[in-house]
Scaffold this active site. Structure first.
Site, PDB file in Angstrom:
ATOM      1  N   PHE A 156      12.948  93.801  53.139  1.00 61.05           N
ATOM      2  CA  PHE A 156      11.984  94.629  53.866  1.00 61.05           C
ATOM      3  C   PHE A 156      10.546  94.302  53.493  1.00 61.05           C
ATOM      4  O   PHE A 156       9.636  94.404  54.324  1.00 61.05           O
ATOM      5  CB  PHE A 156      12.272  96.113  53.610  1.00 61.05           C
ATOM      6  CG  PHE A 156      11.533  97.032  54.546  1.00 61.05           C
ATOM      7  CD1 PHE A 156      11.746  96.964  55.914  1.00 61.05           C
ATOM      8  CD2 PHE A 156      10.623  97.961  54.070  1.00 61.05           C
ATOM      9  CE1 PHE A 156      11.063  97.800  56.789  1.00 61.05           C
ATOM     10  CE2 PHE A 156       9.936  98.795  54.928  1.00 61.05           C
ATOM     11  CZ  PHE A 156      10.159  98.718  56.288  1.00 61.05           C
ATOM     12  N   TYR A 157      10.302  93.915  52.238  1.00 64.40           N
ATOM     13  CA  TYR A 157       8.949  93.521  51.849  1.00 64.40           C
ATOM     14  C   TYR A 157       8.448  92.412  52.763  1.00 64.40           C
ATOM     15  O   TYR A 157       7.344  92.468  53.319  1.00 64.40           O
ATOM     16  CB  TYR A 157       8.948  93.060  50.390  1.00 64.40           C
ATOM     17  CG  TYR A 157       7.717  92.279  49.983  1.00 64.40           C
ATOM     18  CD1 TYR A 157       6.451  92.858  50.057  1.00 64.40           C
ATOM     19  CD2 TYR A 157       7.824  90.959  49.542  1.00 64.40           C
ATOM     20  CE1 TYR A 157       5.319  92.133  49.697  1.00 64.40           C
ATOM     21  CE2 TYR A 157       6.704  90.234  49.170  1.00 64.40           C
ATOM     22  CZ  TYR A 157       5.456  90.824  49.253  1.00 64.40           C
ATOM     23  OH  TYR A 157       4.340  90.111  48.908  1.00 64.40           O
TER      24      TYR A 157
END
Length: 340
Positions: A156-157
């Site tokens: 997700f980063y």
């Protein structure tokens, strides 16, 4: 120039602000100084910046506040205006994004949206912002090129940083806001982040504790010394993004546009196996590590390597610090700072 640097209590933001002060720019720093990692280290960076400002031709003013706080942003842009923005504040860390995705929404999406809008409202001449090599995700064709796709992030980063690039393009297109995104490749060096491998390994080796070596040390990383990153950031900021005169809408280039938008890699273009990186650290410390070999972690990409030809052509610079020299400089700082 008057330059707003976000994230000046952070690793790369601190070094960037210091470089700008050294050449005589007036710097406004913005940072929330959150507790993602040791706040004492962040405060020490800020104190170093204040001292550096006293010895430089430039001025430094620090605003403590959140990216999305209108009061904090108003204090940054103020009546005198800002010539350029270098946006380095973000919620970083691959592991943390797996367990705390909400932190990345707040900082990397909501916060970046606020920065874009502030740059539009205040007619900033150029926004330069940090992205990451993690956006390449499932792409395994090395070296990674900005001109290839980057639409399959593995965590997700990386997804939030790829979103930043797309958000920036929309502002470049709609409002002609010049934006430059910089994909950093595994940055290390003095004043680094305690959650990163080099910092963790150093602390545990000196304490006689075992280190976890993921993927049995087989994966490679394009480790890039922080001074090289900063040189690239400053040079890219100095050269305002322009529309690509060769833009072809039938075959669009992901790294450029007919809007004032561009993306560059900043990496050492010299990947090193993790196990060899550890060996260099052992040599610099004069101690052997107790290694616990572990499988690869979720979200990790097997290998990274930066194609930096576009950066070199545009700004006349490419990272050049050998890993052995960079690790030695980190170890010297670590021993001095912690008395180790």
């Amino acid at each position: 120039m008057k330059i707003l640097v976000t994230g000046t209590a952070g690793f790369i933001g601190y070094h960037t602000a210091r470089a700008l002060l050294a050449r005589g720019d007036d710097v406004i720093g913005l940072d929330a100084v959150n507790a993602y990692y040791d706040v004492t280290l962040k405060e020490a960076r800020l104190a170093e910046l204040a001292r550096a400002a006293q010895e430089s031709a430039g001025t430094y003013r620090f605003v403590r506040g959140d990216l999305a706080d209108p009061t904090a942003l108003a204090a940054c842009f103020g009546a005198g205006g800002v010539d350029r923005v270098i946006h380095l504040a973000a919620q970083a860390g691959v592991r943390h994004s797996i367990t705390h995705p909400e932190d990345y929404v707040a900082s990397n999406l909501v916060g970046f949206s606020a920065i874009l809008e502030a740059c539009r409202r205040h007619a900033v001449a150029h926004l330069t912002y940090a992205s990451t090599s993690s956006v390449y995700g499932a792409n395994t064709r090395l070296p990674f090129s900005e001109h290839a796709g980057a639409d399959h992030p593995l965590q997700f980063y990386a997804a939030t940083k790829r979103a930043n690039e797309l958000m920036a393009h929309s502002y470049s297109h709609l409002f002609r806001l010049p934006t430059t995104g910089l994909r950093f490749f595994t940055v290390y060096g003095p004043w680094g982040r305690p959650d990163m491998a080099l910092f963790l390994f150093t602390r545990r080796i000196l304490a006689g504790e075992p280190i976890e070596v993921f993927n049995h040390g087989h994966h490679t990383r394009d480790f890039t010394f922080v001074d090289d990153i900063v040189e690239g950031v400053v040079r890219a900021s100095d050269q305002v993004a322009q529309p690509d005169p060769d833009w072809n809408s039938d075959r669009p280039d992901p790294a450029a546009s007919n809007a004032p938008f561009r993306i560059f890699n900043i990496g050492n273009d010299s990947p090193v196996h993790l196990i060899d990186y550890i060996e260099v650290l052992e040599d610099c410390l004069g101690r052997k590590a107790i290694k616990q070999m572990m499988p690869a972690q979720p979200g990790d990409v097997p290998d990274t390597r930066a194609d930096v030809s576009a950066l070199m052509a545009a700004v006349g610079y490419r990272p050049k610090t050998p890993v052995r020299d960079g690790v030695a400089r980190f170890v010297a700082w670590y021993r001095s700072y912690y008395g180790a």
